[in-house]
Write a protein that holds these residues in place. Structure first.
Motif, PDB file in Angstrom:
ATOM      1  N   GLU A 228      31.717  44.616  34.054  1.00  0.00           N
ATOM      2  CA  GLU A 228      32.876  43.767  34.335  1.00  0.00           C
ATOM      3  C   GLU A 228      33.724  44.355  35.465  1.00  0.00           C
ATOM      4  OE1 GLU A 228      34.666  40.258  34.058  1.00  0.00           O
ATOM      5  OE2 GLU A 228      32.917  40.897  32.883  1.00  0.00           O
ATOM      6  N   THR A 229      33.808  45.682  35.538  1.00  0.00           N
ATOM      7  CA  THR A 229      34.520  46.324  36.648  1.00  0.00           C
ATOM      8  C   THR A 229      33.848  46.005  37.977  1.00  0.00           C
ATOM      9  OG1 THR A 229      35.167  48.136  35.169  1.00  0.00           O
ATOM     10  CG2 THR A 229      35.369  48.532  37.533  1.00  0.00           C
ATOM     11  N   GLU A 231      32.135  43.346  38.649  1.00  0.00           N
ATOM     12  CA  GLU A 231      32.458  41.946  38.954  1.00  0.00           C
ATOM     13  C   GLU A 231      33.845  41.844  39.590  1.00  0.00           C
ATOM     14  OE1 GLU A 231      31.851  37.737  38.935  1.00  0.00           O
ATOM     15  OE2 GLU A 231      30.476  39.424  38.641  1.00  0.00           O
ATOM     16  N   ARG A 232      34.806  42.628  39.105  1.00  0.00           N
ATOM     17  CA  ARG A 232      36.163  42.609  39.660  1.00  0.00           C
ATOM     18  C   ARG A 232      36.204  43.187  41.070  1.00  0.00           C
ATOM     19  NH1 ARG A 232      38.965  39.125  36.463  1.00  0.00           N
ATOM     20  NH2 ARG A 232      38.585  39.577  34.268  1.00  0.00           N
ATOM     21  N   SER A 234      34.032  42.563  43.295  1.00  0.00           N
ATOM     22  CA  SER A 234      33.235  41.629  44.107  1.00  0.00           C
ATOM     23  C   SER A 234      31.808  42.129  44.306  1.00  0.00           C
ATOM     24  CB  SER A 234      33.901  41.401  45.475  1.00  0.00           C
ATOM     25  OG  SER A 234      35.192  40.875  45.314  1.00  0.00           O
TER      26      SER A 234
END
Length: 575
Positions: A228-229, A231-232, A234
């Protein structure tokens, strides 16, 4: 939600049924999972038709797959990789990508807008870890020189794929600043993950080491947190999962985490490949044509780009050709790369379908080829020599001039095949009766053994001991003692019994010492003409019994000190 549960039920049920068929027909399980997905998907029976279900199943499977790939990447082994593996992998990857761009652009695929040629050249540069490791394990070739080269190249291919996934989200805006920014984000994420896994996670996991459910939950929490990190930042969740796995691969509890996550991994990887199969339509002629071109290019480019650097580094025809045959398929990681391209609209659906179809074709063909790679290699060496390629045996005459004789000159003792037992034997002779080394000839086709023994001044002939001509030219017919120290489980193209019969036909009077894997083989070897048969389990049993006696007498430390001294005095060819 109920529809998703139903879809997962169908996916697992059909994967299991077709997996059983694949198991009994000795085909790759991945192939069964893809076919299962096709059968129940929108282009098959249509029992699973929700695109949302397919997407969720696929992404979960992908995240777990990359997490486990990361866990299995041993950074220490990459650092210790030898020059041969580094140059072979570099030549294969760079050469494969260069040839891929030229080929795929040449057949009309694009480099810009849609990045079909880019994705295909990367996909075709990667080989299947699952298929290769399974076949090499079954053939007991993981610890051979070609096996180690193959596995080393596979590890470096994974690193290459990681670098591509770091740049992949920015392909549509591929500027130097964008590339550097993407690599910078990956570097920050990798550094942070490694620091946490080095200084924070070990303490936490130590506290919960006796609670298996918390170990599993902690590993999964780490995987999804890093995903998830990413994904944050980009990047992508898949990239984050890979980094999470790599960061844990050096961590003290990595083996424990891997053992506990493996079952869950297998479940979700199965779902990933089933979901991938759901996206493959019935191939039209254009898709089949492109798939066959992709498959043909993969095989030809792998042979060229893997064989060439190994041959130029003087690994010999056999050790150069076997890794090329082992690596001649498309990786399951390639399907991951293609799938990320489809998600980001970088690659046309028809091209992705063709790549998946090519994967299926090569998965079947490469399994067949790898199981018969020794026969194929023996068949190919003759034509390769006839077109002018020199094998290591080309220098035998020169190598032997310094030893006072021609190629067929007899030595008193000939060791046919060289593995750990022969290595230990030479070390023992060197320690106790060094002069005896001058009366020994070694015959083997391992290029490392050949070069090392030659550099130590021993008489060595490069050749395949399963070939009667090799035995004849090695002077076996005039030797007094012939030693076969390699067990049947490791011999290629022959058995101890066949070798004894060949040697006895060439030399009726020699003393022949053979090795038996099974107790039942001893009688057959004597009937074939062996003078003496060694059974290594007997010497192993005797050694273990002396260890038990020493332990019971409180002398185990003394016995270990004695062993350490003996090991310190040895200078073996194969450590």
């Amino acid at each position: 939600m109920h529809e998703l549960i139903r879809d997962i039920t169908l996916s697992i049920l059909f994967a299991w049924m077709l997996g059983l068929l694949a198991h009994f027909s000795r085909q790759p399980l991945i192939l069964a999972y893809l076919i299962a997905g096709f059968c129940i998907g929108p282009f098959g029976a249509g029992w699973v038709h929700s695109q949302e279900s397919i997407s969720v199943i696929s992404e979960l499977g992908l995240i777990f797959m990359l997490f486990m790939i990361g866990l299995e990447i041993d950074l220490k082994k990459i650092v210790r990789a030898g020059r041969v593996i580094l140059f072979a992998a570099g030549g294969q990857l760079l050469g494969g990508c260069l040839l891929g761009v030229l080929f795929f652009v040449g057949i009309g695929l694009s480099l810009g807008g849609h990045f079909d040629a880019v994705y295909l050249c990367v996909a075709c540069a990667l080989s299947s870890t699952v298929i290769i490791v399974k076949v090499l394990y079954e053939k007991r070739e993981l610890d051979t020189l070609p096996g180690r080269i193959t596995l080393g190249i596979l590890v470096l291919q994974d690193i290459f794929a990681i670098l591509f996934l770091a740049v992949q989200p920015s392909l549509a805006n591929l500027q130097v600043s964008v590339i550097l920014l993407s690599i910078g984000r990956v570097a920050v994420l990798v550094a942070a993950a490694l620091l946490v896994s080095r200084y924070v996670l070990p303490r936490l996991f130590h506290q919960i080491a006796r609670r298996p459910e918390l170990i599993l939950l902690g590993a999964l929490a780490w995987c999804f947190l890093v995903a998830e990190t990413a994904e944050r930042l980009s990047l992508s969740r898949e990239m984050g999962a890979l980094i999470a796995g790599v960061s844990l691969s050096t961590f003290p509890y990595a083996l424990d985490v891997t053992a506990k996550v493996t079952t869950l991994r297998d479940f979700f990887i199965t779902l990933f490949f089933v979901a991938l199969g759901m996206t493959i339509p019935v191939p039209g002629l254009s898709v089949i044509g492109l798939a066959l071109m992709i498959a043909a290019f993969t095989v030809v480019s792998r042979l060229v780009t893997t064989f060439t650097p190994l041959y130029l580094m003087k690994q010999g025809l056999r050790a150069s050709l076997l890794p090329a045959l082992n690596l001649a398929q498309i990786s399951e990681f390639s399907l991951v790369v293609i799938q990320t391209g489809v998600t980001d609209h970088h690659i046309a659906a028809e091209t992705a379908n063709a790549a998946s179809f090519a994967f299926v074709v090569l998965a079947v063909l490469s399994t067949f080829v790898m199981t018969r790679s020794d026969e194929i290699t023996r068949w190919a060496i003759g034509p390769l020599k006839r077109i002018g390629l020199r094998d290591l045996d080309h220098g035998n005459g020169h190598a032997e001039e310094g030893h006072g004789g021609g190629h067929g000159e007899a030595r008193r003792i000939v060791i046919l095949g060289f593995f750990r037992a022969a290595s230990a034997l030479l070390a023992e002779i060197e320690r106790q009766t060094p002069v005896l080394l001058e009366q020994i000839t070694v015959v083997d086709f391992n290029p490392n053994v050949y070069q090392t023994l030659l550099s130590r001044g021993l008489h060595v002939i490069y050749g395949d001991i399963s070939n009667v001509d090799t035995l004849l030219h090695a002077g076996v017919g005039k030797s007094e003692m012939i030693i076969l120290s390699v067990p049947d489980s490791l011999l290629k193209g022959a058995t101890n019994e066949k070798l004894v019969r060949h040697v006895r036909a060439l030399n009726p009077t020699a003393l022949i010492v053979a090795t038996a894997d099974l107790l039942g083989d001893v009688g057959a070897l004597y009937e074939a003409g062996a003078s003496y048969v060694t059974v290594t389990r007997l010497s192993d049993a005797h050694e273990l019994f002396t260890v038990i006696e020493a332990a019971q007498a409180g002398l185990l430390a003394d016995k270990r000190a004695e062993l350490d001294q003996r090991l310190g005095e040895r200078r073996e060819v194969l450590p």
